[in-house]
Design a protein around this motif. Structure first.
Motif, PDB file in Angstrom:
ATOM      1  N   ALA A   1     135.207   4.420 -93.408  1.00  0.00           N
ATOM      2  CA  ALA A   1     136.371   4.001 -94.185  1.00  0.00           C
ATOM      3  C   ALA A   1     136.172   2.582 -94.681  1.00  0.00           C
ATOM      4  O   ALA A   1     135.680   1.713 -93.967  1.00  0.00           O
ATOM      5  CB  ALA A   1     137.634   4.082 -93.343  1.00  0.00           C
ATOM      6  N   ARG A   2     136.610   2.380 -95.902  1.00  0.00           N
ATOM      7  CA  ARG A   2     136.534   1.056 -96.491  1.00  0.00           C
ATOM      8  C   ARG A   2     137.742   0.239 -96.048  1.00  0.00           C
ATOM      9  O   ARG A   2     138.872   0.707 -96.098  1.00  0.00           O
ATOM     10  CB  ARG A   2     136.503   1.213 -98.014  1.00  0.00           C
ATOM     11  CG  ARG A   2     136.502  -0.026 -98.824  1.00  0.00           C
ATOM     12  CD  ARG A   2     137.881  -0.411 -99.381  1.00  0.00           C
ATOM     13  NE  ARG A   2     138.396   0.480-100.399  1.00  0.00           N
ATOM     14  CZ  ARG A   2     139.673   0.846-100.450  1.00  0.00           C
ATOM     15  NH1 ARG A   2     140.538   0.472 -99.540  1.00  0.00           N
ATOM     16  NH2 ARG A   2     140.098   1.631-101.420  1.00  0.00           N
ATOM     17  N   THR A   3     137.466  -0.958 -95.539  1.00  0.00           N
ATOM     18  CA  THR A   3     138.532  -1.935 -95.329  1.00  0.00           C
ATOM     19  C   THR A   3     138.019  -3.244 -95.922  1.00  0.00           C
ATOM     20  O   THR A   3     136.885  -3.309 -96.387  1.00  0.00           O
ATOM     21  CB  THR A   3     138.866  -2.160 -93.837  1.00  0.00           C
ATOM     22  OG1 THR A   3     137.780  -2.869 -93.234  1.00  0.00           O
ATOM     23  CG2 THR A   3     139.116  -0.861 -93.101  1.00  0.00           C
TER      24      THR A   3
ATOM     25  N   ARG B   1     140.045   4.927 -99.686  1.00  0.00           N
ATOM     26  CA  ARG B   1     139.152   4.242 -98.744  1.00  0.00           C
ATOM     27  C   ARG B   1     137.867   5.022 -98.498  1.00  0.00           C
ATOM     28  O   ARG B   1     136.945   4.529 -97.840  1.00  0.00           O
ATOM     29  CB  ARG B   1     139.876   3.942 -97.425  1.00  0.00           C
ATOM     30  CG  ARG B   1     140.353   5.155 -96.665  1.00  0.00           C
ATOM     31  CD  ARG B   1     140.963   4.765 -95.314  1.00  0.00           C
ATOM     32  NE  ARG B   1     141.551   5.934 -94.670  1.00  0.00           N
ATOM     33  CZ  ARG B   1     141.847   6.020 -93.376  1.00  0.00           C
ATOM     34  NH1 ARG B   1     141.615   4.988 -92.586  1.00  0.00           N
ATOM     35  NH2 ARG B   1     142.383   7.107 -92.891  1.00  0.00           N
ATOM     36  N   TYR B   2     137.839   6.268 -98.965  1.00  0.00           N
ATOM     37  CA  TYR B   2     136.600   7.053 -98.872  1.00  0.00           C
ATOM     38  C   TYR B   2     135.999   7.333-100.240  1.00  0.00           C
ATOM     39  O   TYR B   2     135.086   8.149-100.361  1.00  0.00           O
ATOM     40  CB  TYR B   2     136.864   8.393 -98.181  1.00  0.00           C
ATOM     41  CG  TYR B   2     137.274   8.276 -96.740  1.00  0.00           C
ATOM     42  CD1 TYR B   2     136.366   7.811 -95.773  1.00  0.00           C
ATOM     43  CD2 TYR B   2     138.551   8.624 -96.328  1.00  0.00           C
ATOM     44  CE1 TYR B   2     136.751   7.704 -94.443  1.00  0.00           C
ATOM     45  CE2 TYR B   2     138.937   8.514 -95.001  1.00  0.00           C
ATOM     46  CZ  TYR B   2     138.035   8.057 -94.066  1.00  0.00           C
ATOM     47  OH  TYR B   2     138.406   7.949 -92.761  1.00  0.00           O
TER      48      TYR B   2
ATOM     49  N   ALA C   1     132.945  -1.373 -99.161  1.00  0.00           N
ATOM     50  CA  ALA C   1     132.103  -0.278 -99.642  1.00  0.00           C
ATOM     51  C   ALA C   1     130.897  -0.841-100.381  1.00  0.00           C
ATOM     52  O   ALA C   1     130.688  -0.587-101.559  1.00  0.00           O
ATOM     53  CB  ALA C   1     132.922   0.638-100.539  1.00  0.00           C
ATOM     54  N   VAL C   2     130.136  -1.623 -99.647  1.00  0.00           N
ATOM     55  CA  VAL C   2     128.930  -2.212-100.249  1.00  0.00           C
ATOM     56  C   VAL C   2     127.769  -2.000 -99.289  1.00  0.00           C
ATOM     57  O   VAL C   2     127.967  -1.677 -98.124  1.00  0.00           O
ATOM     58  CB  VAL C   2     129.121  -3.730-100.505  1.00  0.00           C
ATOM     59  CG1 VAL C   2     130.172  -3.972-101.580  1.00  0.00           C
ATOM     60  CG2 VAL C   2     129.502  -4.459 -99.231  1.00  0.00           C
ATOM     61  N   GLY C   3     126.595  -2.186 -99.788  1.00  0.00           N
ATOM     62  CA  GLY C   3     125.410  -2.088 -98.939  1.00  0.00           C
ATOM     63  C   GLY C   3     124.972  -0.657 -98.717  1.00  0.00           C
ATOM     64  O   GLY C   3     125.513   0.287 -99.296  1.00  0.00           O
ATOM     65  N   ALA C   4     123.977  -0.523 -97.848  1.00  0.00           N
ATOM     66  CA  ALA C   4     123.364   0.784 -97.637  1.00  0.00           C
ATOM     67  C   ALA C   4     124.296   1.735 -96.893  1.00  0.00           C
ATOM     68  O   ALA C   4     124.283   2.936 -97.126  1.00  0.00           O
ATOM     69  CB  ALA C   4     122.063   0.612 -96.849  1.00  0.00           C
ATOM     70  N   GLU C   5     125.091   1.197 -95.974  1.00  0.00           N
ATOM     71  CA  GLU C   5     126.026   2.022 -95.209  1.00  0.00           C
ATOM     72  C   GLU C   5     127.441   1.549 -95.519  1.00  0.00           C
ATOM     73  O   GLU C   5     128.062   0.859 -94.719  1.00  0.00           O
ATOM     74  CB  GLU C   5     125.745   1.897 -93.709  1.00  0.00           C
ATOM     75  CG  GLU C   5     124.387   2.405 -93.270  1.00  0.00           C
ATOM     76  CD  GLU C   5     124.280   3.929 -93.353  1.00  0.00           C
ATOM     77  OE1 GLU C   5     125.333   4.600 -93.283  1.00  0.00           O
ATOM     78  OE2 GLU C   5     123.162   4.433 -93.522  1.00  0.00           O
ATOM     79  N   PRO C   6     127.946   1.881 -96.697  1.00  0.00           N
ATOM     80  CA  PRO C   6     129.250   1.343 -97.089  1.00  0.00           C
ATOM     81  C   PRO C   6     130.374   1.811 -96.160  1.00  0.00           C
ATOM     82  O   PRO C   6     130.317   2.892 -95.595  1.00  0.00           O
ATOM     83  CB  PRO C   6     129.460   1.882 -98.507  1.00  0.00           C
ATOM     84  CG  PRO C   6     128.459   2.942 -98.710  1.00  0.00           C
ATOM     85  CD  PRO C   6     127.371   2.775 -97.703  1.00  0.00           C
ATOM     86  N   GLY C   7     131.347   0.938 -96.015  1.00  0.00           N
ATOM     87  CA  GLY C   7     132.490   1.290 -95.179  1.00  0.00           C
ATOM     88  C   GLY C   7     132.227   0.984 -93.718  1.00  0.00           C
ATOM     89  O   GLY C   7     131.230   0.361 -93.350  1.00  0.00           O
ATOM     90  N   ASN C   8     133.120   1.453 -92.886  1.00  0.00           N
ATOM     91  CA  ASN C   8     133.050   1.142 -91.463  1.00  0.00           C
ATOM     92  C   ASN C   8     131.837   1.803 -90.808  1.00  0.00           C
ATOM     93  O   ASN C   8     131.374   2.852 -91.235  1.00  0.00           O
ATOM     94  CB  ASN C   8     134.343   1.624 -90.780  1.00  0.00           C
ATOM     95  CG  ASN C   8     134.481   1.110 -89.367  1.00  0.00           C
ATOM     96  OD1 ASN C   8     133.907   0.075 -89.005  1.00  0.00           O
ATOM     97  ND2 ASN C   8     135.234   1.839 -88.550  1.00  0.00           N
TER      98      ASN C   8
ATOM     99  N   ARG D   1     131.776   8.768-105.235  1.00  0.00           N
ATOM    100  CA  ARG D   1     131.360   8.071-106.441  1.00  0.00           C
ATOM    101  C   ARG D   1     130.584   6.832-106.038  1.00  0.00           C
ATOM    102  O   ARG D   1     130.951   6.211-105.027  1.00  0.00           O
ATOM    103  CB  ARG D   1     132.598   7.628-107.249  1.00  0.00           C
ATOM    104  CG  ARG D   1     133.288   8.720-108.010  1.00  0.00           C
ATOM    105  CD  ARG D   1     134.399   8.113-108.886  1.00  0.00           C
ATOM    106  NE  ARG D   1     135.266   7.210-108.149  1.00  0.00           N
ATOM    107  CZ  ARG D   1     136.336   7.603-107.459  1.00  0.00           C
ATOM    108  NH1 ARG D   1     136.655   8.871-107.393  1.00  0.00           N
ATOM    109  NH2 ARG D   1     137.089   6.720-106.825  1.00  0.00           N
ATOM    110  N   PRO D   2     129.622   6.358-106.748  1.00  0.00           N
ATOM    111  CA  PRO D   2     129.069   6.984-107.953  1.00  0.00           C
ATOM    112  C   PRO D   2     128.262   8.239-107.643  1.00  0.00           C
ATOM    113  O   PRO D   2     128.069   9.072-108.518  1.00  0.00           O
ATOM    114  CB  PRO D   2     128.150   5.895-108.514  1.00  0.00           C
ATOM    115  CG  PRO D   2     127.791   5.054-107.337  1.00  0.00           C
ATOM    116  CD  PRO D   2     128.954   5.092-106.408  1.00  0.00           C
TER     117      PRO D   2
END
Ligand SMILES: Cc1cc2nc3c(=O)[nH]c(=O)nc-3n(C[C@H](O)[C@H](O)[C@H](O)COP(=O)(O)OP(=O)(O)OC[C@H]3O[C@@H](n4cnc5c(N)ncnc54)[C@H](O)[C@@H]3O)c2cc1C
Ligand SMILES: Cc1ncc(C[n+]2csc(CCOP(=O)(O)OP(=O)(O)O)c2C)c(N)n1
Ligand code: SF4
Ligand code: SF4
Ligand code: SF4
Ligand SMILES: [Mg+2]
Lengths: 392, 363, 594
Positions: free
Chosen positions: B179-181, B301-302, B186-193, B307-308
């Motif tokens: 989940a994005r917080t 958040r997901y 939501a950046v990098g190779a493993e975006p989100g939590n 996307r993309p």
């Protein structure tokens, strides 16, 4: 009734005589004997109507009494040092909400380095927390101050810390006239809370207050502390009438009449200091002492009056504002503004180092001779610090 | 259960126990929320976002608790959205006795409240403490565990919106993986939590062997109310973990709050169960199982899982969590009858629905 | 309590904070048209009476039902229930068995002897209805309710039209039909039987203020089938009529029925009951294209009727018919293959449709007949002022249901017509006096069934119109405020408990082919209630309390049982949760008007 008793037990019994309804505590030396005794009494049925909660931290201890006090139960806790710091967030919360909680702090140094021995670094760090701070000079006063503390706290809806020197007082056995329940009952009325969490008269306690009213909330808290400047001596007087002995009040001047030099101090060192004053006086040195009982609120007027006749004042501190020096000294200086009285600070007894009669005598000698610098660390081992400083 | 000559169950309540109310049901079995006399413990004028699940959940819970306690109840609240949106000076939205102290101490304050009430001899007054997931699973966790260990007489309710929403949507120990917080962007190779080990506080609560632990969501009111009611009938430490979607933090439409909570359970991602003294006693079976993707898709958040480019790998890992829940709790069990109360609670059943195999076509 | 300033607050004080100001859209309660009601040619609103039945208030349900349709027991048996075809529950599991519940209510009413209200004649107007079929009787019923004096004339010796002389008894027991007609006639209808009307103009001369032609389509179509002299060929309508009269025709052991409609199926099943060992339907196309209803075809097949699909009859002779195999072309039309086959047949029954005998309007000025049926306007009035027509005699679907709907509509139109000051049969009213037309709002309005056109012009999606009953602003309502039909996607079907359709028990086999006992049995009390409770109340609030419950802002006021709910726009933030979670689609979100 006068009894040979350990300071901690004397305090525990005095607290018990106040009929606390909830005690939440977490052990830390040198507070342990107090809460051990109270927990024993509760368990043994000697304190009917009291709940003792073995919480998992000082933060929880203070939080617990927040809850119990909010429902209108007389609430008490005790701690020291690291424990006091662990509950800091809650301390401010208590004073902010005006909950009349009474807490004993068995004064102890704060680490690192970890140190279990006495100084005032812990309570001094909380001087702006909104709690009243009353310092006991001896175990009799420690016991008596608790009885007064509940009166003051509940009358003003402010929390009160009773500060007693760890080990020096808590673990010292001496004769104490421990207030008994009957006398306390006559002196301390039942707790009538200013606000209460009650389904029969529901309110929301603990609102969020923004810029539009925060200053006013703070100002009112300030005014309540100032009110304590009259309540504290009044309660001390009433106490004297009820119990036939003097305890508490804002401060205790000792042989200050005609004193050229007055030493200001808090806590158990006052006993030693008085001995030294007596000795110096017998040698013709015009020295006196002022024992400060109420550090918060700071009794500026009373301090100025007590010190008005002196030329020089030494503030003997059991704590250090690192990089600054004295803590109490700053307030004394404010009290003396415009009086022309000279003032120096002596930091002594940190981390349990004994403050000896000899050292105090020498200090007074130096002070009278005008040899004391602005800030002195009593009995500092210069060899060690010079070596260490040289290494840097 | 009485049946028709055709073996159909007689009692069928149109909306069964799914809707808030049901005019066809015995008044004694009606939900608290359907009543005109409900307490409205949290009333209008609060400043929660549109469609706030936490505001909804809190009213559901406290109204049920108010009914169960016949109004003999006080509440303690941790810092967080629920506190901030409800009590900005000079107005409060609470209509119950309510105390807020700090972010991390609600369980301990509640302990003290309970102790104080006991000391005052007010045994008739019960204590409900509540906080967000941050206040519960993170900063207040020590206090919560202490409260459990002592079995203090408190019903503690955690409103889990999966993050520190009040401070602007940061990660908490209850933020689900991926989940994005604002602190797990939501950046990098493993975006989100991160995919950590999780911090399953209901199960941790069970490990304390407390009398009652339950999970619930705002999508199943009757279940939630039954759990609150049951919890209120018990003494000692009770823990209720309620999933409360947060439109702002989850990036969901304000109108989807209940729907998204429903999908959380229907996908198995959020297991709904109850346990007594450390043992699971009942689970809420999935009614129409959906892939976890249906749950994820509604939530901003997901969004980065779709996307993309689609992150099938991550979706599969989230699906695995749901699958594990389904297996662990047996969530795929039969929904033979739809109940008003938690499964297995005698006396609270509404008989309805079809007997298995009763699906017959007119020929 | 001496509360500390600011820190401690009085409960509920946030009511001073009107969060409604946040809103950009507002929820509004609406009352949409249920698809069942929209589809019912008889103008029933099944949802309304199901609502009462759900609570077990069967008499109330029945009373609501008969406001539109006086024949629930009949309709519960013979209606092809387009309401169920339209029922949104079909998208969820299976359509609500509206028809079965209707029959249950109808039967219960007969059993309990519930009577229809007997209105006074208050208008002083006399209306003649020609034909005591469903159309005529329905019109008579509604005209009576509107306070008119009604005479119904029928050529037959018993009333009911095709309900009696077409539909076989195993589908519609005569006791049921008699009970419902008797109850209707008891409202004060003058029924004249054996009274064929030869010329409508005679009726006008008798002093009737208006007349309705509801003579149906009594003549079996005789399509040309080359037949040898010895061939026994009869038409289905006549055959069924004779059976109904108790004069069973001699059909022999092997019967071939030609046709694909319900009449063909009825004829074939009747033949079985009359002792035919072989009853074969010959039909040009495939089963899925057969106009007969699937359930009836299935029942026929169960009873041993055989169907020869994709076949036409080329020739009939004594003892046999010759059939030709067909194939469907790409348009679905059957084309001959030249492949021939012989079937043994003692008789051939033609079931190729009915025609209407219009001799009674021959030469009546203004009345125009096109394709064998009478032309009428939106009000079912013929070209002759004061002369109305409905049912099988006008261009429409030919069912009992449509007939009943026409009866209702015609009654309403006649009532309006009679309300004009200077009405005289055969004379168009003066344009000036035609302005103030009373409409009978207490008569169930029959929706568009293909005759004339509905009032949908001018309706644009999103357009606001106020609902006449609720005053609600209904997006998409037409100019008259008629709300749009509630569609399945507007519902939140999650909330409806899983509940499959309750089946109606059927008579077991042996008894089915040996007599005319009723095949389909009714529902019992509990099953009827169960079935009623499957209704999803599309587009009408059924007080599930969801909106009241799910509002995080407590901005929905519950007004109490039966009184529904009100939004408190002081606090509604416009989140839309109530809209989303309303099971019945009774709340819509509309833009906040600035
Ligand atoms: C075999 C069969 C089965 C059917 N099954 C169904 C079914 O299951 N469901 C369904 O909905 N529909 C069914 N229908 C169609 C349905 O019966 C008709 O559409 C419906 O009865 C038409 O009603 P009506 O009142 O317009 O005419 P009718 O029912 O035909 O009634 C007309 C009446 O007018 C009388 N009449 C005629 N001429 C005169 C005159 N000159 N003077 C006085 N009286 C006159 C007749 O005697 C008759 O009683 C079926 C039809 C047939 C033939
Ligand atoms: C000791 C402390 N740390 C941090 C904060 C800042 N803070 C206030 S609320 C909050 C997050 C609350 O999160 P949660 O408990 O999940 O409640 P939510 O707002 O999501 O409902 C934080 C971090 C605080 N008030 N006190
Ligand atoms: S941020 Fe989330 S939890 Fe907080 S008020 Fe808004 S919707 Fe509710
Ligand atoms: S949610 Fe329920 S109570 Fe509200 S309008 Fe829809 S059907 Fe009616
Ligand atoms: S749920 Fe409440 S706040 Fe949201 S749109 Fe409906 S009435 Fe308004
Ligand atoms: Mg949270």
């Amino acid at each position: 009734m006068l009894q040979q008793v350990e300071g901690s037990k004397a305090v525990a019994r005095a607290v018990a005589a106040c009929r606390p309804q909830v005690v939440c505590a977490y052990p830390i030396s040198p507070q342990t004997h107090i809460v051990e005794e109270i927990s024993r009494m509760v368990k043994a049925g000697e304190l009917p109507g009291c709940e003792y909660v073995n919480v998992e931290s000082e933060f929880a201890a203070m939080s617990g009494v927040i809850g119990s006090c909010a429902v209108g139960a007389r609430s008490y806790t005790a701690t020291a040092s690291q424990g006091l710091l662990f509950m800091v967030e809650a301390l401010y919360n208590v004073s902010g909400m005006g909950l009349p909680i009474v807490m004993t702090v068995a004064n102890r140094a704060i680490g690192a380095p970890i140190n279990i021995w006495n100084d005032h670094g812990d309570t001094m760090s909380q001087r702006d927390s909104g709690w009243l701070q009353l310092y006991a000079a001896d175990n009799q006063e420690a016991a008596d101050l608790h009885v007064q503390a509940f009166r003051i706290a509940e009358e003003l809806s402010v929390p009160v810390m009773v500060c007693m020197d760890g080990f020096v007082l808590t673990h010292a056995t001496e004769a104490v006239d421990v207030p008994d329940v009957g006398s306390v009952d006559a002196f301390l009325p039942p707790f009538v809370p200013r606000q209460v969490l009650d389904p029969d008269a529901p309110v929301s306690i603990g609102a969020m207050v923004g810029p539009e009213a925060f200053t006013e909330v703070r100002y009112l808290a300030h005014r309540r502390q100032l009110d304590a400047l009259t309540v504290i001596p009044r309660v001390a007087n009433e106490f004297a009438q009820h119990f036939g002995r003097t305890s508490g009040g804002l401060l205790h001047p000792y042989r200050t009449e005609g004193a050229d030099l007055v030493v200001v101090a808090l806590g158990s060192v006052l006993g030693t200091l008085q001995d030294v004053v007596d000795a110096q006086r017998s040698q013709g040195v015009a020295v006196g002492a002022v024992g400060l009982t109420s550090f918060r609120p700071f009794p500026y007027d009373a301090v100025r009056t007590a010190l008005a006749g002196a030329h020089r004042v030494v503030v003997l501190e059991r704590a250090l504002a690192v990089g600054v020096g004295g803590i109490v000294a700053a307030d004394v200086r404010t009290a003396l503004v415009g009086t022309g009285v000279e003032q120096v600070t002596v930091v002594a007894g940190l981390g349990g180092r004994p403050i000896t009669t000899a050292s105090l005598g020498a200090m007074i000698g130096d002070a009278v001779a005008g040899r004391l610098p602005e800030l002195t660390f009593l009995d500092l081992d210069h060899a060690v610090v010079d070596r260490e400083l040289g290494r840097i | 259960m009485a049946t028709t000559s055709l073996g159909m169950p007689v009692k069928f309540y149109q909306v069964g126990s799914f809707a808030v109310g049901n005019r066809l049901v015995d008044p004694a079995l009606r939900s608290v929320q359907s009543g005109q006399e409900r307490a409205n413990a949290l009333t209008s004028g609060h400043r929660a976002c549109q469609g706030c699940g936490e505001a909804l959940g809190a009213r559901y819970v406290l109204d049920a608790a108010m009914r169960a306690s016949q109004g003999r109840m006080v509440t303690v609240n941790a810092t967080g959205c629920l506190e901030v949106f409800s009590t900005p000076y000079p107005e409060t939205s609470w209509r119950v006795a309510w105390l807020h102290s700090l972010f991390g101490n609600a369980p301990a304050v509640a302990t003290g409240v309970a102790a104080g009430l006991r000391a005052l001899g007010r045994d008739d007054v019960t204590v409900v403490a509540q906080g967000g997931d941050g206040g519960t699973v993170d900063i207040g966790f020590g206090a919560l565990s202490g409260m459990f260990e002592r079995n203090d007489d408190v019903l503690y309710v955690c409103y889990d919106n999966g993050g520190y929403m009040n401070t602007g949507i940061q990660r908490s120990g209850a933020t689900p993986p991926a989940a994005r917080t604002m602190t797990t962007q939501a950046v990098g190779a493993e975006p989100g939590n991160v995919f950590g080990q999780g911090k399953d506080v209901p199960r941790i609560a069970m490990a304390h062997d407390v009398p009652y632990v339950a999970t619930a969501t705002v999508a199943d009111l009757r279940d939630l109310e039954a759990k609150v009611t049951h919890a209120m009938s018990l003494r000692g430490s009770r823990y209720l973990h309620v999933l409360v979607p947060c439109p702002l933090g989850w990036g969901t439409a304000s109108s989807d709050t209940v729907k998204v909570a429903r999908l959380a359970t229907e996908s198995g991602f959020f297991p709904v169960f109850e346990a007594e003294h450390g043992v699971v006693t009942a689970v809420r079976h999935i009614r129409h199982r959906v892939p976890v993707e249906e749950y994820l898709r509604l939530q901003g958040r997901y969004a980065h899982l779709f996307r993309p480019e689609r992150r099938d790998d991550v979706i599969a890992r989230l699906q695995a969590i749901a699958d594990r829940n389904i297996e662990r709790y047996g969530l795929a069990g039969p929904v033979a009858a739809l109940e008003v109360g938690p499964v297995g609670r005698a006396g609270a059943l509404i008989e309805e629905g079809a007997a298995p195999g009763a699906r017959v076509r007119e020929v | 309590m001496d509360k500390p300033f600011a820190i401690t607050l009085d409960v509920g004080s946030s009511l001073a904070n009107h969060t409604g100001a946040w809103r950009v859209e507002r929820p509004v309660y609406v009352e949409l048209e249920p698809p069942c009601a929209h589809a019912c040619p008889a103008g029933e609103n099944p949802q309304r009476w199901l609502y009462a039945a759900e609570e077990g208030a069967y008499e109330q349900a029945w009373r609501r039902l008969v406001e539109a349709n006086p024949f629930p027991a009949v309709m519960g048996r013979v209606c092809y229930h387009p309401c169920q075809t339209a029922c949104n529950r079909g998208f969820l599991d299976e359509a609500v068995g509206i028809n079965a519940v209707e029959r249950f209510l109808g039967d219960l009413a007969i059993e309990r002897g519930w009577a229809l209200p007997v209105p006074e004649v208050t208008s002083g107007r006399r209306v003649l209805v020609v034909g005591a079929g469903p159309t005529g009787l329905s019109a008579a019923y509604h005209l009576r309710r509107l306070g008119h004096d009604v005479t119904v004339r029928d050529a037959q010796t018993a009333p009911g039209g095709m309900m009696r002389y077409g539909i076989p008894a195993y589908r519609l027991p005569r006791t049921v039909l008699d009970a419902e007609i008797d109850r209707l006639v008891a409202t004060g209808v003058h029924l004249e039987l054996g009274a064929r009307v030869g010329d409508v103009l005679d009726a006008e001369r008798e002093g009737f203020d208006a007349a309705l032609l509801a003579v149906g389509a009594q003549l079996g179509k005789r399509a040309y089938v080359p037949a040898g002299e010895a061939a026994r060929v009869l038409d289905a309508v006549t055959m069924l009529h004779d059976v109904a009269e108790g004069e069973a025709p001699h059909l022999g052991r092997r019967v071939v029925v030609y046709g694909g409609g319900n009449t063909a199926v009825d004829a074939a099943r009747t033949a079985k009951r009359l002792g035919a060992t072989d009853s074969v339907i010959v039909y040009r196309r495939t089963r899925d294209r057969m106009p007969a209803h699937d359930s009836e075809v299935a029942e026929a097949i169960e009873e041993g009727v055989r169907v020869t699909w994709l076949s036409t009859i080329r020739h009939a002779s004594a003892g046999r018919v010759l059939i030709e195999r067909m194939v469907l072309d790409e348009t679905g039309f059957p084309q001959p293959t030249g492949e021939l086959e012989e079937l043994e047949a003692d008789s051939l029954v033609l079931a190729l449709g009915q025609e209407t005998d219009l001799s009674l309007v021959e030469g009546v000025p203004g009345v125009s007949v096109v394709d064998g049926v009478i032309e009428v306007d939106d009000d079912l009035m013929t070209g002759r002022p004061g002369l109305f027509a409905g049912g099988d005699v006008v261009p429409a679907e030919r069912t009992v249901t449509v007939g009943i709907g026409h009866g209702t509509r015609a009654a309403r139109a006649i009532h309006a017509w009679l309300g004009r000051a200077d009405v005289r049969p055969g004379v168009a009213p003066d344009a000036d006096t035609a302005a103030d037309v009373g409409t009978a709002s207490d008569v169930g309005a029959a929706p568009d069934d293909g005759v004339g056109s509905g009032g949908d012009e001018g309706a644009e999606p999103g357009q606001l119109g106020a609902h006449p009953l609720t005053g609600a602003q209904v997006p998409g309502a037409d100019a008259a405020g008629n709300p749009p039909v509630a569609t399945f996607d507007q519902l939140n079907p999650w909330y409806f408990a899983d509940a499959p359709h309750a089946v109606r028990p059927r008579l077991e086999h042996a008894r089915r082919t040996s007599g005319f006992e009723e095949v389909v049995q009714g529902l019992d009390v509990t099953t009827a209630q169960y079935e009623a409770r499957r209704c999803m109340s599309c587009g009408s609030c059924f007080e599930c309390d969801n909106c009241y419950g799910v509002c995080p802002d407590n901005a929905v006021t519950k007004l109490g049982p039966g009184a529904r709910f009100r939004f408190d726009y002081d606090y509604c933030k416009g989140c839309g949760l109530c809209v989303q979670e309303c099971p019945s689609g009774s709340i819509l979100m509309v833009p906040e008007v600035p």
